[in-house]
Scaffold this motif. Structure first.
Motif, PDB file in Angstrom:
ATOM      1  N   LEU A   1       3.997  13.577   0.097  1.00  0.00           N
ATOM      2  CA  LEU A   1       4.115  12.123   0.160  1.00  0.00           C
ATOM      3  C   LEU A   1       3.781  11.600   1.565  1.00  0.00           C
ATOM      4  O   LEU A   1       3.040  10.623   1.718  1.00  0.00           O
ATOM      5  CB  LEU A   1       5.538  11.718  -0.241  1.00  0.00           C
ATOM      6  CG  LEU A   1       5.843  10.221  -0.303  1.00  0.00           C
ATOM      7  CD1 LEU A   1       4.901   9.521  -1.261  1.00  0.00           C
ATOM      8  CD2 LEU A   1       7.282   9.988  -0.724  1.00  0.00           C
ATOM      9  N   LEU A   2       4.295  12.281   2.588  1.00  0.00           N
ATOM     10  CA  LEU A   2       4.016  11.855   3.963  1.00  0.00           C
ATOM     11  C   LEU A   2       2.519  11.942   4.248  1.00  0.00           C
ATOM     12  O   LEU A   2       1.941  11.088   4.919  1.00  0.00           O
ATOM     13  CB  LEU A   2       4.807  12.706   4.959  1.00  0.00           C
ATOM     14  CG  LEU A   2       6.331  12.512   4.901  1.00  0.00           C
ATOM     15  CD1 LEU A   2       7.042  13.525   5.781  1.00  0.00           C
ATOM     16  CD2 LEU A   2       6.717  11.095   5.309  1.00  0.00           C
ATOM     17  N   LYS A   3       1.880  12.975   3.707  1.00  0.00           N
ATOM     18  CA  LYS A   3       0.425  13.107   3.890  1.00  0.00           C
ATOM     19  C   LYS A   3      -0.299  12.001   3.142  1.00  0.00           C
ATOM     20  O   LYS A   3      -1.301  11.471   3.614  1.00  0.00           O
ATOM     21  CB  LYS A   3      -0.040  14.486   3.431  1.00  0.00           C
ATOM     22  CG  LYS A   3       0.464  15.584   4.351  1.00  0.00           C
ATOM     23  CD  LYS A   3      -0.328  16.880   4.209  1.00  0.00           C
ATOM     24  CE  LYS A   3      -0.004  17.826   5.345  1.00  0.00           C
ATOM     25  NZ  LYS A   3       1.174  18.667   5.083  1.00  0.00           N
ATOM     26  N   ALA A   4       0.211  11.656   1.946  1.00  0.00           N
ATOM     27  CA  ALA A   4      -0.406  10.565   1.173  1.00  0.00           C
ATOM     28  C   ALA A   4      -0.306   9.236   1.919  1.00  0.00           C
ATOM     29  O   ALA A   4      -1.141   8.353   1.754  1.00  0.00           O
ATOM     30  CB  ALA A   4       0.244  10.451  -0.203  1.00  0.00           C
TER      31      ALA A   4
ATOM     32  N   GLU B   1       0.836  -1.195   0.000  1.00  0.00           N
ATOM     33  CA  GLU B   1       0.000   0.000   0.000  1.00  0.00           C
ATOM     34  C   GLU B   1       0.883   1.261   0.000  1.00  0.00           C
ATOM     35  O   GLU B   1       0.665   2.183  -0.791  1.00  0.00           O
ATOM     36  CB  GLU B   1      -0.907  -0.036   1.235  1.00  0.00           C
ATOM     37  CG  GLU B   1      -1.854   1.123   1.389  1.00  0.00           C
ATOM     38  CD  GLU B   1      -2.948   1.155   0.338  1.00  0.00           C
ATOM     39  OE1 GLU B   1      -3.228   0.097  -0.256  1.00  0.00           O
ATOM     40  OE2 GLU B   1      -3.498   2.248   0.098  1.00  0.00           O
ATOM     41  N   LEU B   2       1.895   1.298   0.879  1.00  0.00           N
ATOM     42  CA  LEU B   2       2.775   2.478   0.953  1.00  0.00           C
ATOM     43  C   LEU B   2       3.565   2.640  -0.340  1.00  0.00           C
ATOM     44  O   LEU B   2       3.715   3.740  -0.863  1.00  0.00           O
ATOM     45  CB  LEU B   2       3.727   2.373   2.144  1.00  0.00           C
ATOM     46  CG  LEU B   2       3.064   2.434   3.524  1.00  0.00           C
ATOM     47  CD1 LEU B   2       4.105   2.220   4.620  1.00  0.00           C
ATOM     48  CD2 LEU B   2       2.337   3.749   3.744  1.00  0.00           C
ATOM     49  N   GLU B   3       4.068   1.516  -0.863  1.00  0.00           N
ATOM     50  CA  GLU B   3       4.837   1.590  -2.106  1.00  0.00           C
ATOM     51  C   GLU B   3       3.970   2.097  -3.251  1.00  0.00           C
ATOM     52  O   GLU B   3       4.405   2.917  -4.053  1.00  0.00           O
ATOM     53  CB  GLU B   3       5.419   0.215  -2.454  1.00  0.00           C
ATOM     54  CG  GLU B   3       6.593  -0.177  -1.579  1.00  0.00           C
ATOM     55  CD  GLU B   3       6.943  -1.661  -1.649  1.00  0.00           C
ATOM     56  OE1 GLU B   3       7.699  -2.124  -0.795  1.00  0.00           O
ATOM     57  OE2 GLU B   3       6.433  -2.344  -2.563  1.00  0.00           O
ATOM     58  N   SER B   4       2.725   1.627  -3.309  1.00  0.00           N
ATOM     59  CA  SER B   4       1.905   2.047  -4.451  1.00  0.00           C
ATOM     60  C   SER B   4       1.477   3.509  -4.310  1.00  0.00           C
ATOM     61  O   SER B   4       1.418   4.241  -5.291  1.00  0.00           O
ATOM     62  CB  SER B   4       0.722   1.097  -4.676  1.00  0.00           C
ATOM     63  OG  SER B   4      -0.365   1.475  -3.889  1.00  0.00           O
ATOM     64  N   ARG B   5       1.252   3.961  -3.063  1.00  0.00           N
ATOM     65  CA  ARG B   5       0.952   5.391  -2.883  1.00  0.00           C
ATOM     66  C   ARG B   5       2.155   6.242  -3.280  1.00  0.00           C
ATOM     67  O   ARG B   5       2.010   7.306  -3.873  1.00  0.00           O
ATOM     68  CB  ARG B   5       0.578   5.691  -1.431  1.00  0.00           C
ATOM     69  CG  ARG B   5      -0.811   5.202  -1.084  1.00  0.00           C
ATOM     70  CD  ARG B   5      -1.211   5.607   0.313  1.00  0.00           C
ATOM     71  NE  ARG B   5      -2.304   4.774   0.788  1.00  0.00           N
ATOM     72  CZ  ARG B   5      -2.899   4.921   1.962  1.00  0.00           C
ATOM     73  NH1 ARG B   5      -2.524   5.877   2.777  1.00  0.00           N
ATOM     74  NH2 ARG B   5      -3.877   4.125   2.320  1.00  0.00           N
ATOM     75  N   ALA B   6       3.362   5.776  -2.924  1.00  0.00           N
ATOM     76  CA  ALA B   6       4.575   6.534  -3.262  1.00  0.00           C
ATOM     77  C   ALA B   6       4.756   6.606  -4.772  1.00  0.00           C
ATOM     78  O   ALA B   6       5.026   7.671  -5.329  1.00  0.00           O
ATOM     79  CB  ALA B   6       5.794   5.891  -2.610  1.00  0.00           C
TER      80      ALA B   6
END
Ligand code: ZN
Ligand code: ZN
Length: 423
Positions: free
Chosen positions: A150-153, A22-27
């Motif tokens: 990015l941190l907010k995402a 999830e984090l990788e795909s948001r990034a």
């Protein structure tokens, strides 16, 4: 004999991997929409890449690298960070020709032989960006604004962006000298680590958290007083632009970072959920590195975030497992098992559903135990293909949600019927 993973190198298990994905795909989504392109460099590099890149006297190079000789006695190192390999690749492949300002990102494991502790393992994972080809303060601003976004995402809040400037190479040198002078009669007040740092890497004394050292450093010269006009202006420009964009930061004059290549802007992101080791990421400008590693002079700025630490900081809020649309196909007998495989393919092709997962049993258990598996997997729909269904060329579709019913339909209507239930 029971084997275990190597100390400080952890498995990411099936039940936890969704958060990483999830984090990788948001990034990826966030960075690619801002024009960043992924680069993947190898895990192994010649050791010289890091000695030259990070600096001979840094903690990473002197104590933390996994370095070994290969069968031909060449010294190789497992990358402890991402910037030096990317600069090596940038020069080797003349990536500057692609675009005058290159925006790169990377996601992957890094390796440091540190004492394993909370949020710090020997194989850890970073998401990082490098913008190469600009000396402008607006590159720093763009990178910091992008980082904040990015941190907010990721769903993170409560983090602090700490900001400082080290000045250019000659500013750093001047400051190093004045720090050494200041410390000349205070060496005995410093901790053992810092006493060693004075000769090799005196700037690091500034960010020592030990009480004795912070005491001794009260009254130390200010980094900003040693800065040339150009660097002072650059830093002012960065700060005023961030303010204009509404991005919160804390000017932190003893922030120096442990890598030699940083010049001018440096920053660190901390989060209170992490305790004393509270950095979740850091970065800065490295205007000399490309030239130092044999390339042409090019301004550059970047950062890296630690994924393990972001996950620690996220614990308990904002990270929710995405809802899966699970369809379970329960079959009995060989013919039904084959039919189940066909149905599973037509469901995947025919249903345009997000997070669709079609699960099948191997057809060796009873229908009752297959229903239990479906339940454990939180199936929303179960399709049953038993003896009766095969005889009548029909199948049973069971809506597993509360109050759901059960229908019997012809095989060719299965996609339509499941869509009616789920959409
Ligand atoms: Zn300067
Ligand atoms: Zn110290």
């Amino acid at each position: 004999m029971k084997y275990k993973s190597v100390k400080g190198m952890d498995d990411i298990l099936p039940q936890d991997v969704w958060l990483w994905q999830e984090l990788e795909s948001r990034a990826r989504k966030e960075l690619e929409s801002s024009g960043y392109v992924e680069i993947r460099t190898p895990i192994l590099e010649e050791t010289a890449v890091f000695i030259r890149g990070i600096g001979e006297t840094t903690d990473i190079v002197t104590k933390e690298m996994f370095t070994f000789s290969d069968r031909k006695e060449r010294s190789l190192t497992m990358r402890p960070e991402g910037t030096a390999p990317i600069v090596r690749s940038y020069i080797e492949h003349s990536l500057g020709n692609i675009s005058p300002v290159l925006r790169l990102y990377y996601i992957g494991p890094m390796f440091r032989a540190e004492r394993p502790q909370k949020g710090r393992s020997r194989q850890f994972h970073q998401i990082g960006v490098e913008v190469i080809g600009s000396f402008s303060p607006y590159a720093d601003v763009e990178v910091l604004a992008q980082l904040d976004k990015l941190l907010k995402a990721f769903g993170l809040s409560g983090y602090v962006i700490k900001l400082n400037s080290l000045g250019c190479k000659s500013d750093k040198l001047k400051f190093t000298e004045s720090l050494k002078q200041y410390l000349a009669d205070k060496i005995n007040l410093l901790c053992e680590d810092c006493r060693n740092r004075v000769g090799k890497n005196v700037l690091r004394v500034l960010d020592c958290k030990k009480e004795s050292c912070t005491q001794a450093m009260r009254g130390a010269p200010n980094i900003l007083d040693n800065m040339c006009l150009k660097c002072a202006r650059h830093f002012e420009e960065v700060k005023s632009s961030l303010k204009a964009l509404g991005i919160n930061f804390q000017e932190t004059k003893n922030l120096v970072r442990g890598l030699d290549y940083y010049t001018a802007t440096v920053f660190e992101i901390t989060h209170p959920a992490l305790g004393t080791q509270d950095a979740i990421g850091a970065g800065g400008r490295y205007d000399n590195l490309i030239k130092d590693m044999g390339g042409e002079c090019a301004g550059a700025v970047g950062y890296a975030l630690g994924l393990e630490r972001i996950i620690l900081a996220l614990k308990g809020h904002a990270a929710r497992k995405p809802d899966r649309n699970v369809i379970y196909i329960a079959t009995l007998g060989d013919a039904a098992r084959l039919e189940g495989l066909k149905i599973s393919e037509s469901l995947k092709d025919g249903l345009a559903l997000p997070n669709l997962v079609v699960l099948r049993d191997m057809g060796e258990a009873s229908l009752k135990s297959q229903m239990r598996s479906a339940d454990r997997q939180n199936a929303k729909v179960v399709i049953i293909l038993g003896e009766d269904e095969m005889k009548e060329k029909k199948l049973t579709i069971k809506d597993m949600r509360p109050g759901g019913s059960q229908v019997s339909v012809a095989a060719e209507l299965v996609v339509e019927e499941v869509r009616r239930i789920l959409c």
